[in-house]
Design an enzyme around this catalytic site. Structure first.
Site, PDB file in Angstrom:
ATOM      1  N   ARG A 148      31.907 -15.617  -6.153  1.00  0.00           N
ATOM      2  CA  ARG A 148      32.485 -14.807  -5.362  1.00  0.00           C
ATOM      3  C   ARG A 148      32.646 -13.439  -5.949  1.00  0.00           C
ATOM      4  NH1 ARG A 148      35.524 -19.344  -4.178  1.00  0.00           N
ATOM      5  NH2 ARG A 148      35.135 -20.084  -2.335  1.00  0.00           N
ATOM      6  N   LYS A 152      24.241  -0.818  -2.962  1.00  0.00           N
ATOM      7  CA  LYS A 152      23.572  -1.571  -2.227  1.00  0.00           C
ATOM      8  C   LYS A 152      22.629  -2.691  -2.913  1.00  0.00           C
ATOM      9  CE  LYS A 152      22.318   1.511   1.650  1.00  0.00           C
ATOM     10  NZ  LYS A 152      21.190   2.107   2.284  1.00  0.00           N
ATOM     11  N   GLU A 207      12.080  11.092  -4.363  1.00  0.00           N
ATOM     12  CA  GLU A 207      13.685  11.249  -4.171  1.00  0.00           C
ATOM     13  C   GLU A 207      14.361  12.276  -4.780  1.00  0.00           C
ATOM     14  OE1 GLU A 207      14.744   8.848  -2.111  1.00  0.00           O
ATOM     15  OE2 GLU A 207      13.098   7.265  -2.068  1.00  0.00           O
ATOM     16  N   LYS A 240      23.854  12.106  -5.400  1.00  0.00           N
ATOM     17  CA  LYS A 240      23.887  11.017  -4.590  1.00  0.00           C
ATOM     18  C   LYS A 240      25.285  10.274  -4.484  1.00  0.00           C
ATOM     19  CE  LYS A 240      22.246   6.251  -3.422  1.00  0.00           C
ATOM     20  NZ  LYS A 240      21.238   5.172  -3.604  1.00  0.00           N
ATOM     21  N   GLU A 249      27.934   4.378   4.814  1.00  0.00           N
ATOM     22  CA  GLU A 249      26.662   5.021   5.744  1.00  0.00           C
ATOM     23  C   GLU A 249      27.235   5.235   7.011  1.00  0.00           C
ATOM     24  OE1 GLU A 249      22.782   2.731   5.931  1.00  0.00           O
ATOM     25  OE2 GLU A 249      22.436   4.452   4.561  1.00  0.00           O
ATOM     26  N   ARG A 258      26.037   9.843   4.511  1.00  0.00           N
ATOM     27  CA  ARG A 258      25.100   9.147   3.735  1.00  0.00           C
ATOM     28  C   ARG A 258      23.762   9.106   4.596  1.00  0.00           C
ATOM     29  NH1 ARG A 258      26.344   3.739  -0.189  1.00  0.00           N
ATOM     30  NH2 ARG A 258      24.091   3.530  -0.745  1.00  0.00           N
ATOM     31  N   ASN A 298      18.443   9.835   4.135  1.00  0.00           N
ATOM     32  CA  ASN A 298      17.453   9.279   5.013  1.00  0.00           C
ATOM     33  C   ASN A 298      16.220  10.455   5.047  1.00  0.00           C
ATOM     34  OD1 ASN A 298      18.019   6.409   4.645  1.00  0.00           O
ATOM     35  ND2 ASN A 298      19.281   6.916   6.265  1.00  0.00           N
ATOM     36  N   HIS A 331      12.664   9.397   5.293  1.00  0.00           N
ATOM     37  CA  HIS A 331      12.460   8.163   5.315  1.00  0.00           C
ATOM     38  C   HIS A 331      12.175   7.384   6.826  1.00  0.00           C
ATOM     39  CE1 HIS A 331      13.959   8.251   1.446  1.00  0.00           C
ATOM     40  NE2 HIS A 331      13.990   7.316   1.151  1.00  0.00           N
ATOM     41  N   HIS A 368       9.299   5.083   6.119  1.00  0.00           N
ATOM     42  CA  HIS A 368       9.111   3.620   6.425  1.00  0.00           C
ATOM     43  C   HIS A 368       8.311   3.030   7.518  1.00  0.00           C
ATOM     44  CE1 HIS A 368      13.860   3.464   5.066  1.00  0.00           C
ATOM     45  NE2 HIS A 368      13.158   3.090   3.934  1.00  0.00           N
ATOM     46  N   HIS A 409       6.552   3.512  -1.820  1.00  0.00           N
ATOM     47  CA  HIS A 409       7.712   3.887  -1.303  1.00  0.00           C
ATOM     48  C   HIS A 409       7.809   5.478  -1.299  1.00  0.00           C
ATOM     49  CE1 HIS A 409      11.760   4.409   0.631  1.00  0.00           C
ATOM     50  NE2 HIS A 409      12.112   4.924  -0.230  1.00  0.00           N
TER      51      HIS A 409
END
Ligand SMILES: NC(=O)c1ccc[n+]([C@@H]2O[C@H](COP(=O)([O-])OP(=O)(O)OC[C@H]3O[C@@H](n4cnc5c(N)ncnc54)[C@H](O)[C@@H]3O)[C@@H](O)[C@H]2O)c1
Ligand SMILES: [Zn+2]
Length: 357
Positions: free
Chosen positions: A122, A144, A186, A228, A238, A242, A246, A249, A253, A266
């Protein structure tokens, strides 16, 4: 070494950025209040060979007795099958609730080890030790974590903040050129959305950066992570701010997905996505031609692609764009620039987007 904190209340944690600081991993983990003793070092086959020995020695100096858990290098390891093997190894290493997991590697290791740490018993403490440009300027910070599902990337995951981040920019010296350059997309993104002086600094420092000059790398990794951290601290899950991360992106994507994962890295797809977003910013946010040109030249100087591939206008691309997670109702929540160094979001209809590509 530069040190700062990600201000997340009870989950606040230190970030250390420097050259040749991997050897201080154990000492700095102790200073961060982590309990020494049994621990695990999760890494991949390439990174284990290059830095595994140094990392375990550094951990031993801090009193951490780390079992090395090595997974195969590559995106394929962000899978339920590999995660299951990692759990087996954690059981065998007899970790307890106070043990620490160290994630040494790129974004694949960071996401996988972070998710193992989020879920095993946990939740165990995790320390992120990123070794790729992408991981050092992006994935190690923000909490994340996760793995891929056969139907989609990053479908299974959890937010789990690290207890410390240590980015040794000297490890970037061994990164293959294409992996190194894609991470710069980035870095350029942070300048474009929130720091105009950073764009000017990148313009003059690009040759030194590409030559992997340690002090130049330390500066850009530090600046990127601080940016960041600012965004994440104000918007951990997000909801609002945040989203500006993107930038580039949405199209990126869609390109990655429609071209087949792997054809574009990427960061390469994001580079093209940023150019597409500047065209939309010219049309919908008043970005000047001069600013759009500067961004394009900087992306080119980093050796990244800027042109939409000729075959993009396919059904796959449209479907991928429409499936974007940030899509709301009929439009896509799109990140635009009104000037270099400042971003805003606008809901754009699918036709409006495609018209400017
Ligand atoms: N969690 C987040 O917020 C977040 C953000 C961005 C990306 N990601 C994830 O990160 C992953 C991509 O990360 P990546 O680009 O770092 O890929 P990666 O982890 O696969 O690393 C790329 C390659 O470089 C090798 N490598 C790593 N460090 C090295 C070094 N110092 N020297 C030589 N080789 C080295 C690795 O073994 C691998 O072969 C994706 O799965 C993506 O979803 C997550
Ligand atoms: Zn990205």
């Amino acid at each position: 070494m530069d040190t700062f904190r990600v201000e997340l209340g009870a989950q606040a944690h230190p970030v250390h950025v420097g050259a040749e600081i991997l050897d201080r991993l154990g000492e700095l983990a102790c200073a961060a209040g982590l309990k020494s003793g049994r621990a695990a070092l999760i890494t991949d086959s390439n990174v284990a060979r290059l830095y595994g020995g140094r990392a375990t020695d550094a951990l031993a100096q801090g009193g951490f007795d780390a079992a090395i858990i090595e997974v195969a290098a590559g995106e394929g390891s962000k899978s339920a099958a590999t995660l299951d093997q990692v759990y087996d190894r954690l059981v065998a290493a007899q970790l307890d609730r106070s043990s620490v997991i160290f994630a040494l590697g790129g974004g694949v290791v960071g996401d996988l080890a972070g998710f193992a740490a989020a879920t095993y018993l946990r939740g165990l403490a995790v320390v992120q030790v990123p070794t790729t440009m992408t991981a050092q300027v992006d994935s190690a910070l923000g909490g994340k974590t996760g793995i891929n599902h056969r139907s989609a990337k990053n479908l299974i995951g959890a937010f789990h903040q690290p207890r410390m981040i240590l980015a040794d920019v000297a490890t970037l010296a061994t990164l293959p050129d294409r992996e190194f350059r894609e991470g710069l997309a980035e870095v350029i993104k942070y300048g474009a959305i929130m720091d105009a002086p950073m764009i000017a600094a990148l313009e003059s420092a690009m040759p030194a950066i590409l030559a992997r000059d340690a002090s130049s790398l330390q500066r850009i990794v530090d600046q990127s992570l601080r940016h960041k951290a600012t965004v994440v601290a104000s918007d951990e899950r997000e909801g609002g701010l945040r989203k500006i991360l993107n930038f580039g992106h949405t199209i990126g994507h869609a390109l990655e997905a429609s071209a087949g994962y792997g054809s574009y890295f990427h960061g390469e797809a994001v580079a093209i996505g940023m150019i597409a977003a500047t065209a939309l910013s010219r049309a919908h946010a008043g970005l000047s031609a001069a600013d759009a040109d500067r961004l394009q030249r900087l992306i080119e100087a980093a050796g990244l692609p800027t042109k939409m591939p000729t075959a993009w206008r396919g059904e796959h691309f449209e479907r991928a764009l429409k499936l974007d997670k940030k899509r709301t109702g009929e439009g896509v929540e799109f990140v635009l620039l009104d000037r270099l160094g400042h971003a805003l979001t606008r809901k754009l209809g699918f036709e409006e987007i495609v018209a400017h590509l």
